[in-house]
Write an enzyme that holds these catalytic residues in place. Structure first.
Site, short mmCIF file in Angstrom:
data_model
loop_
_atom_site.label_atom_id
_atom_site.label_comp_id
_atom_site.label_asym_id
_atom_site.label_seq_id
_atom_site.Cartn_x
_atom_site.Cartn_y
_atom_site.Cartn_z
N TYR A 47 7.06 6.31 -9.73
CA TYR A 47 6.28 7.54 -9.95
C TYR A 47 6.39 8.16 -11.34
O TYR A 47 5.60 9.05 -11.66
CB TYR A 47 6.64 8.56 -8.87
CG TYR A 47 6.20 8.12 -7.50
CD1 TYR A 47 4.86 8.17 -7.14
CD2 TYR A 47 7.10 7.62 -6.57
CE1 TYR A 47 4.42 7.74 -5.90
CE2 TYR A 47 6.68 7.19 -5.31
CZ TYR A 47 5.34 7.24 -4.99
OH TYR A 47 4.91 6.81 -3.76
N LEU B 197 -4.44 0.25 -7.02
CA LEU B 197 -4.84 1.14 -5.93
C LEU B 197 -4.01 2.43 -5.92
O LEU B 197 -4.55 3.53 -5.78
CB LEU B 197 -4.72 0.44 -4.57
CG LEU B 197 -5.57 -0.82 -4.35
CD1 LEU B 197 -5.69 -1.14 -2.87
CD2 LEU B 197 -6.95 -0.69 -4.95
N LEU B 198 -2.69 2.31 -6.06
CA LEU B 198 -1.88 3.53 -6.11
C LEU B 198 -2.29 4.39 -7.31
O LEU B 198 -2.38 5.61 -7.18
CB LEU B 198 -0.38 3.20 -6.18
CG LEU B 198 0.51 4.43 -6.40
CD1 LEU B 198 0.39 5.42 -5.25
CD2 LEU B 198 1.96 4.04 -6.62
N PHE C 216 10.58 14.36 3.30
CA PHE C 216 9.25 14.16 3.89
C PHE C 216 8.65 12.88 3.34
O PHE C 216 9.16 12.31 2.39
CB PHE C 216 8.32 15.35 3.63
CG PHE C 216 8.17 15.71 2.17
CD1 PHE C 216 7.18 15.12 1.40
CD2 PHE C 216 9.03 16.62 1.56
CE1 PHE C 216 7.04 15.45 0.04
CE2 PHE C 216 8.90 16.95 0.23
CZ PHE C 216 7.91 16.36 -0.54
N ARG D 117 -0.57 -4.11 -6.76
CA ARG D 117 -0.60 -4.41 -8.20
C ARG D 117 -1.99 -4.72 -8.74
O ARG D 117 -2.19 -5.62 -9.53
CB ARG D 117 0.36 -5.58 -8.54
CG ARG D 117 1.78 -5.42 -8.04
CD ARG D 117 2.47 -4.14 -8.51
NE ARG D 117 3.83 -4.09 -7.99
CZ ARG D 117 4.17 -3.46 -6.85
NH1 ARG D 117 3.25 -2.81 -6.16
NH2 ARG D 117 5.41 -3.47 -6.43
C1 LIG Z 1 4.52 1.34 -4.23
C2 LIG Z 1 3.09 0.95 -3.95
C3 LIG Z 1 2.37 2.11 -3.25
C4 LIG Z 1 2.40 0.61 -5.29
O1 LIG Z 1 1.02 0.39 -5.07
P1 LIG Z 1 0.14 -0.51 -6.07
O2 LIG Z 1 -1.27 -0.34 -5.65
O3 LIG Z 1 0.71 -1.86 -6.14
O4 LIG Z 1 0.40 0.23 -7.45
P2 LIG Z 1 -0.51 0.03 -8.78
O5 LIG Z 1 -1.15 -1.33 -8.77
O6 LIG Z 1 -1.42 1.20 -8.93
O7 LIG Z 1 0.64 0.07 -9.87
C5 LIG Z 1 0.57 0.88 -11.01
C6 LIG Z 1 1.71 0.50 -11.91
O8 LIG Z 1 2.95 0.77 -11.24
C7 LIG Z 1 3.73 -0.41 -11.18
N1 LIG Z 1 4.41 -0.42 -9.87
C8 LIG Z 1 3.85 -0.22 -8.68
N2 LIG Z 1 4.76 -0.29 -7.70
C9 LIG Z 1 5.94 -0.55 -8.31
C10 LIG Z 1 7.24 -0.76 -7.82
N3 LIG Z 1 7.51 -0.71 -6.50
N4 LIG Z 1 8.21 -0.98 -8.71
C11 LIG Z 1 7.93 -1.03 -10.05
N5 LIG Z 1 6.70 -0.85 -10.57
C12 LIG Z 1 5.71 -0.62 -9.69
C13 LIG Z 1 2.75 -1.54 -11.31
O9 LIG Z 1 3.37 -2.71 -11.78
C14 LIG Z 1 1.74 -0.97 -12.27
O10 LIG Z 1 2.26 -1.08 -13.58
P3 LIG Z 1 1.28 -1.22 -14.86
O11 LIG Z 1 0.44 0.03 -14.88
O12 LIG Z 1 2.23 -1.33 -15.99
O13 LIG Z 1 0.47 -2.44 -14.60
C15 LIG Z 1 3.00 -0.31 -3.04
O14 LIG Z 1 3.68 -1.36 -3.65
C16 LIG Z 1 3.59 -0.07 -1.65
O15 LIG Z 1 2.86 0.29 -0.73
N6 LIG Z 1 4.90 -0.32 -1.49
C17 LIG Z 1 5.58 -0.21 -0.23
C18 LIG Z 1 5.56 1.20 0.38
C19 LIG Z 1 6.15 2.23 -0.55
O16 LIG Z 1 7.18 2.04 -1.16
N7 LIG Z 1 5.46 3.36 -0.63
C20 LIG Z 1 5.89 4.50 -1.44
C21 LIG Z 1 6.52 5.49 -0.52
S1 LIG Z 1 7.22 6.81 -1.47
#
Ligand SMILES: CC(C)(COP(=O)(O)OP(=O)(O)OC[C@H]1O[C@@H](n2cnc3c(N)ncnc32)[C@H](O)[C@@H]1OP(=O)(O)O)[C@@H](O)C(=O)NCCC(=O)NCCS
Length: 397
Positions: free
Chosen positions: A122, A92-93, A397, A89
């Protein structure tokens, strides 16, 4: 600004460990890593550091996706997305996804596709649910109706023959319906390959023209008798091959129940079974999350139904080159003046939901995904996007 970089090959194992940890899973042991390593494609594995340490990763591999009309479009299959739990949060994503999509665009990939751990992640990056699947549980014992297609013969394959045999059948079937994708060889090593030291069943169906379907199944719950068989993979080239494979699976000794996830929404199991209530649909879930990376190329590549022309204004925050007005008619697509009139309006994610034919524009408009400027355009858009077939992928995948 978060700097995303292409990881060096000696960083892939750390990236894999980070990804597994983000999914709350064990890291691969040495043997598991040896199998997994070839599925990390050099140049396509991204990382981002915080305080000098790897804190997030994402990668993609190259596949092709079948779209309505039969074209197969270059696609970035996005996977292994993870951010360290203490670094989430903070964007990074978002940074990884912006770079990944820019790289895909630069290398001529028309689509990006992924499977989402959570459905709320996504959409903001322009991905929409473009295929869905349903979970089924089938009681054995009742068998198939006498009038069900007879099918051909089914044989088991084992050991080193499994991957090449199944891969060859899948290669021939992969693009037969919209939503289908090709499977690079490393995909098999990471899925079927990692089961080779446990019990599983790989069955190949042979029809009049040769091998035309396969099923992979493993043991699920249950004791010595009354076992549940879990179908992990099942592709069939036609109705006879599908009936032949299901007849084989439902006829296995000791299996009381056969379960499968993410089957096509239109798989007619109830019509095949002697007792249609032997099958229970236990769930439905999103399968393909699709991103139109190059909207003009994607729209130009698919076929369209017969209907009057419709003008659709598309908005794309992340890839603004896609933003514009597209005039679609059965003969093709033309980009019109960006500030000119439009009948309908949507963003990239909502366009993806309609693109393979999964959702009709009128349904997307009724639920607030598309905006309507000309009500008369909705039935035309429905007819243009309609495919008459349910899109489905069948590759996780
Ligand atoms: C999902 C994940 C990759 C998100 O990474 P992150 O670096 O926290 O994402 P960001 O900070 O770039 O978030 C961007 C936006 O998406 C939202 N967001 C990110 N993950 C979210 C989630 N799981 N549920 C809801 N919203 C989410 C953030 O709140 C943020 O919202 P904003 O732009 O309104 O502030 C991370 O939480 C993770 O590694 N989760 C566990 C593994 C996983 O699920 N991977 C995906 C496999 S398909």
């Amino acid at each position: 600004m978060t700097a995303v970089r292409v990881l060096a090959e000696d960083e892939y194992r750390a990236a894999h460990r980070l990804f597994a940890g983000a999914l709350l899973q064990d890291a691969a042991d040495d043997a598991g890593w040896e199998r997994t390593r070839p599925s990390y494609p050099p140049g396509r594995v991204l990382g981002v550091d915080v305080d000098g340490e790897l804190a997030g990763t994402a990668m993609s591999f190259a596949v092709r996706t079948a779209v309505p009309g039969g074209a197969a479009l270059p696609t970035a299959a996005v996977t292994r997305v993870g951010v360290r739990a203490d670094r989430t949060r903070r964007g990074l994503l978002s940074a990884l996804m912006a770079r990944l999509l820019a790289d895909a665009r630069a290398s001529g990939e028309v689509l990006a596709s992924l499977r989402a751990s959570e459905a709320r992640i996504y959409g903001r990056f322009g991905y929409g649910t473009a295929t869905r699947g349903r979970a089924v549980a089938v009681r054995t014992g009742g068998g198939l109706r006498a009038t069900a297609p007879a099918g051909g013969t089914v044989r088991l394959v084992t050991g080193d023959a499994v991957v090449p045999t199944l891969a060859a059948v899948h290669d021939a079937l992969a693009l037969r319906r919209a939503g289908g994708i090709t499977r690079p060889r490393p995909w098999w090593a990471g899925t079927v390959g990692r089961r080779l030291d446990r019990w599983f069943l790989a069955a190949v169906h042979r029809g009049p023209a040769g091998d035309d379907g396969f099923a992979v199944a493993a043991a699920g719950d249950g004791g010595f008798v009354e076992r549940t068989l879990r179908v992990l993979d099942l592709h069939a080239g036609d109705d006879a091959a599908a009936a032949g494979l299901w007849r084989f699976l439902l006829g296995l000794d000791l299996a009381a129940r056969v379960e499968a996830d993410l089957r096509p929404l239109d798989e007619p199991l109830d019509l095949l079974l002697a007792d249609p209530r032997d099958v229970t649909v236990t769930g439905e879930a999103d399968e393909t999350w699709l991103r139109l990376v190059d909207v003009p190329a994607a729209l130009a590549a698919r076929s369209w139904g017969a209907a009057p022309a419709v003008r659709i204004a598309v908005h794309d925050r992340l890839l603004p080159g896609n933003t514009g007005v597209y005039r679609i008619d059965p003969d093709g697509v033309e980009r019109t003046a960006p500030d000119g009139p439009a009948d309908l309006e949507c963003d990239a994610a909502a366009l993806a939901a309609a693109y393979l034919g999964d959702r009709a524009p009128s349904r997307l408009a009724a639920t607030g995904w598309w905006r309507v400027h000309s009500a008369a355009a909705l039935p035309a858009a429905d007819a243009l996007f309609a495919t008459g077939a349910v899109p489905w992928c069948g590759t996780f995948f």
